[in-house]
Design a protein around this motif. Sequence first.
Motif, PDB file in Angstrom:
ATOM      1  N   ARG A  81       0.748  -1.152   0.010  1.00 25.94           N
ATOM      2  CA  ARG A  81       0.027   0.158   0.161  1.00 25.94           C
ATOM      3  C   ARG A  81       0.928   1.138  -0.097  1.00 25.94           C
ATOM      4  NH1 ARG A  81      -5.409  -0.910   3.572  1.00 25.94           N
ATOM      5  NH2 ARG A  81      -5.804  -2.897   2.873  1.00 25.94           N
ATOM      6  N   GLU A  82       1.875   1.103   0.928  1.00 26.12           N
ATOM      7  CA  GLU A  82       2.657   2.452   0.904  1.00 26.12           C
ATOM      8  C   GLU A  82       3.596   2.798  -0.638  1.00 26.12           C
ATOM      9  OE1 GLU A  82       6.564   3.936   3.547  1.00 26.12           O
ATOM     10  OE2 GLU A  82       5.420   2.314   4.297  1.00 26.12           O
ATOM     11  N   LYS A  83       3.934   1.694  -1.151  1.00 27.60           N
ATOM     12  CA  LYS A  83       4.632   1.945  -2.570  1.00 27.60           C
ATOM     13  C   LYS A  83       3.554   2.282  -3.456  1.00 27.60           C
ATOM     14  CE  LYS A  83       6.924  -0.951  -5.923  1.00 27.60           C
ATOM     15  NZ  LYS A  83       7.317  -2.406  -6.310  1.00 27.60           N
ATOM     16  N   PHE A  84       2.436   2.073  -3.629  1.00 26.57           N
ATOM     17  CA  PHE A  84       1.532   2.278  -4.650  1.00 26.57           C
ATOM     18  C   PHE A  84       0.724   3.628  -4.113  1.00 26.57           C
ATOM     19  CE2 PHE A  84       2.427  -1.722  -6.037  1.00 26.57           C
ATOM     20  CZ  PHE A  84       2.503  -1.678  -7.383  1.00 26.57           C
ATOM     21  N   GLU A  85       0.640   4.100  -2.901  1.00 21.99           N
ATOM     22  CA  GLU A  85      -0.338   5.121  -2.509  1.00 21.99           C
ATOM     23  C   GLU A  85       0.074   6.108  -3.087  1.00 21.99           C
ATOM     24  OE1 GLU A  85      -3.377   6.706  -0.318  1.00 21.99           O
ATOM     25  OE2 GLU A  85      -2.533   4.741  -0.089  1.00 21.99           O
ATOM     26  N   PRO A  86       0.908   7.013  -3.508  1.00 27.70           N
ATOM     27  CA  PRO A  86       1.200   7.978  -4.362  1.00 27.70           C
ATOM     28  C   PRO A  86       0.630   8.100  -5.614  1.00 27.70           C
ATOM     29  CG  PRO A  86       3.275   7.461  -3.297  1.00 27.70           C
ATOM     30  CD  PRO A  86       2.475   6.384  -3.207  1.00 27.70           C
ATOM     31  N   ILE A  87       0.790   7.074  -6.538  1.00 24.18           N
ATOM     32  CA  ILE A  87       0.227   6.970  -7.890  1.00 24.18           C
ATOM     33  C   ILE A  87      -1.269   6.727  -7.556  1.00 24.18           C
ATOM     34  CG2 ILE A  87       0.733   4.664  -8.203  1.00 24.18           C
ATOM     35  CD1 ILE A  87       1.230   5.349 -11.016  1.00 24.18           C
ATOM     36  N   GLY A  88      -1.728   5.868  -6.793  1.00 24.08           N
ATOM     37  CA  GLY A  88      -3.114   5.685  -6.461  1.00 24.08           C
ATOM     38  C   GLY A  88      -3.768   7.083  -6.073  1.00 24.08           C
ATOM     39  N   ARG A  89      -3.460   8.064  -5.337  1.00 25.20           N
ATOM     40  CA  ARG A  89      -3.905   9.480  -5.245  1.00 25.20           C
ATOM     41  C   ARG A  89      -4.147  10.067  -6.605  1.00 25.20           C
ATOM     42  NH1 ARG A  89      -1.358  12.156   0.220  1.00 25.20           N
ATOM     43  NH2 ARG A  89      -1.954  10.427   1.590  1.00 25.20           N
ATOM     44  N   ARG A  90      -3.230   9.994  -7.441  1.00 25.63           N
ATOM     45  CA  ARG A  90      -3.281  10.622  -8.753  1.00 25.63           C
ATOM     46  C   ARG A  90      -4.412  10.153  -9.659  1.00 25.63           C
ATOM     47  NH1 ARG A  90       2.275  10.597 -11.517  1.00 25.63           N
ATOM     48  NH2 ARG A  90       1.367  11.887 -12.928  1.00 25.63           N
TER      49      ARG A  90
END
Length: 986
Positions: free
Chosen positions: A382-391
């Motif tokens: 989750r921590e790895k994919f969270e930034p792109i998930g927000r976009r």
Amino acid sequence: MAEEITVSTVLDQLSSITQQMNGARLLVGGVVTDVEKLRSHLEAIREVLDDAEKRQVKDVKDKAVEDWLRELTDTCYAVDDALDEWNTAIQKLLLANETDHKASKVRSFTCHLRIALRFDIGCKLKNLSRRVDAIAGKKDGFVIKLMSGSGEGGIMTTSSAVIDPLEFHGRNAEKQKILQLLKGESSDEESGSKPTLPVIWILGNEGIGKTALARQVFDDSDVKANFDKRIWVSASYPRDEIRVARDEISVARDRDEIRVAKAILESLKGSVSSQVEMETVLQYINEFVQGKKVLLVLDDLWWNAYPRYWEQLMYSLKSGSEGSRILVTRSGGKNGTNMTEIGLGEKNGTNMMEIGLGELSEEECRSLFRQIAFHGRSSDYREKFEPIGRRVVGKCKGLPFAVKILGSLLRFKTSIKEWQSVLDSEIWNLDSEICKRAGVGYECLSPLLLSYFDLSPALKKCFLYCSIFPKNYEIEKDRLIKLWMAQGYLKSQESKDMELVGEEYFGNLSSRSLFQDFQKSEFDGRIIRCQMHPIVHEFAQLLSKSHNFNAEVKGSDQECQSKSSHEKFRHLMIMFETDHGAFPNSVYNQKKLRSLVVEHGGGFMNGIVLSKVFDQLTCLRTLELSNHDNVLCKVIKKVPKQIKRLIHLRYLNLSKNNKIKKLPKTLCELYNLQTLELSWCSNLRNLPQGMGKLINLRHVVNVGTPLSYMPKGIERWSCLRTLSEFIVSGGNDDKKASKLECLKSLNHLQGSLNIKGLGNVDKDEIFKAELSKREKLLALGISFDRDDEEGSKNEDDEAVVEGDEDVIKGLQLPPKLESLEMFYYRGKSISLTSIILLDKLRSMTLDRCMNLKQLPGLGGLPALESLTLRNMKRIEKVSDEFLGIDRSSSTGKTVDAFPKLKSLVFLKMKAWKEWQYKPRREQHYKIMPCLHSLTIGYCNELEMLPDKHFPYKLDLKIISCSKLEERYKEGTVERKRLPQIKFLHD
């Protein structure tokens, strides 16, 4: 968007047919060359199809690409039909070689057929190869890029990946407000003035979550407890109807009024209504809600001006008790709805309240996305994919529908590169025209396109096929899988059946949120039905274009003709909304039709000419003419022999046609038939001889049809998965009938099987059936008469009694059985030898076992949850023997009798007087510790209940039992011990 689908299908078919033809030595020289050339051209075309389809989406004005794709699709369908014809001819050839024992005739027939096939194949392949060659040459002029990727990425293979979207909402404040409005009193009720009927409106744009919120409220446990009757009605109307016939929109609205009113009535009655006049329907509604506290939900209401209709509907519902409510969802903002215009205001006796839904907050969207996209993932992931998930979430503009689709898409992608490709896709820059045609904004359309283009060709065609159903249609999962199978969309994979592949495809589409509103079996939790979100449905219709169509017939033939002007429909579903709806003559001209499904929508059909259907629509793979709820009973009286012309047919449904007395022998020429539905044909007594030719049958559904016997040859149905009922011959038809022993050849039988007429077999024959080897059979019904309505004959005859007892002793039950029913058994005792070994048995029924004087000891069945005992006229006492406990043992251990039993029913036990247990002091045991529901009906001699063995919280119903009513009447000591008892009467 069906082009890639048809090319892939043809390539699969081409590979299969080539192998079979080589095996049968039907391919020579030039034919082989044409096959290879055809394959090569199709492979080259398939490489650019994905980009061609995307280009068409991005630029709807690219007429050249659209025309090229249409030409390709038509040609591929022609190739597929030709290949299927050849495949059928090969099956006939091989079948003739197997069955005809006259060698000279076989050799002569084989020789002539091979010559004819070679010539036919050569001519057709040359012509089709030239057409495909020309189409392949045109692709180079479009500068189309090669496909990148297989479209298979991240697909789950089981329905366990399905997450019910109703788990996610983010509308807690709105939900609580609606719950307060539903439970609370209106201002009129508080003041004591004449009560009005409160109407709560949920307003908002498409995809904002109106229906999901309404469903959350509708299914709330407190709401269920607060209302006597809850009714959910889809009030929307198909958009295609509005776009196609804008000059007739007022007429369409009038008809939609009666459709919604009938839906309300049918929900109240629990059955289909035959009423067609609005006043009559509203009068019945008034009677059914009299004195009841009612919640009515009208989902997706689209009307704009209905003062008279609302006045009528409000009046019919006002007979309900105080506290009744109406909840309405409607697209459009608060300012876009004039409630006075649609008849909702104080003058019409309504108290109107509005709940406007706006976009979800950024944090709510992220929360919803995380719950879906990161379901089952570790915190590091989750921590790895969270930034792109927000976009990605930022692209959704606060629409929960878009968040759900994108979260479902990315849930199965496990690399940053894959997530980035979704974020950077050109699909986000859609032409405004395509959004306009779809009827939704790019915030919803773009996620759907991204999800669709990520599907494999197999999943694409399964998804698009669903556009044949009307909006808000309840799709039965098992039926849908059979329809997919009939179109050749499902291929066996190694050891996996096509049906299992279909289950996986359904699970894949569900996991992507392309299905929703799942109805599950209370017995095992399996999904039974589902729906498509209206936006998803419109999206599927947009992509399928003119290939799939559904039409609603409301009277005249011309109406449907105006909407069926295209001549290249492939799949058509017709709904009859009113009585005496005329079958559209235009359908007979749809000569390339592959699916024809006819259903009632509250009315019945007139005028269909089956001989014309069989003569004209020879490309059909699916034909469904089921007479739902007997509304078509005046139509189909005979099945013409021309049915043999439907050589491509895989799925035939003639259920509930009570006028059909026999089927033509030519039905046995349908070598490709996979599914034959013949349930509840009350006048059909026999199936034609020659049914053994149908070696590709996988599902024969004949429940409720009073067949006299099963025809000879069914042991050749080696592919059969489903057989609802096997009827044992009574003796007069022995020469025409299959023996019970033939069941041993049906190695793939699964699901449910009912065997009728066991009183006509002996111990050896039941043993030879080898039922114990049918490990996939989960439900079994056995009846000692062929027809349950005839009753048990000669029940006191000693030979009959001994014969039935011998059959039970020889019966070896399937080991994984979960449900067992027994009817008309005439023995004096029941052997438990095989029954007691059923450690997975959850449900059991014994009915009309007239000679039993003692119930069998079923208490030792470890998994039994439901037990029903009916119509046993000689049972006088129920005691320790029923518990199945070994009383000779004195180990001191606690023993449970019926350890998991939840529901117990006794009905019509006319001689039953005593129910008690006599425990031994040295033994410790529990009796039915999990019992939740006990029903005793029409047992007038029973005087007392063993109440000290009942759980404290027990739903106890007593129906028309005079002596129990007297003993446990109000004020008695016995009643104080059982305060929860409920007495009911007919």
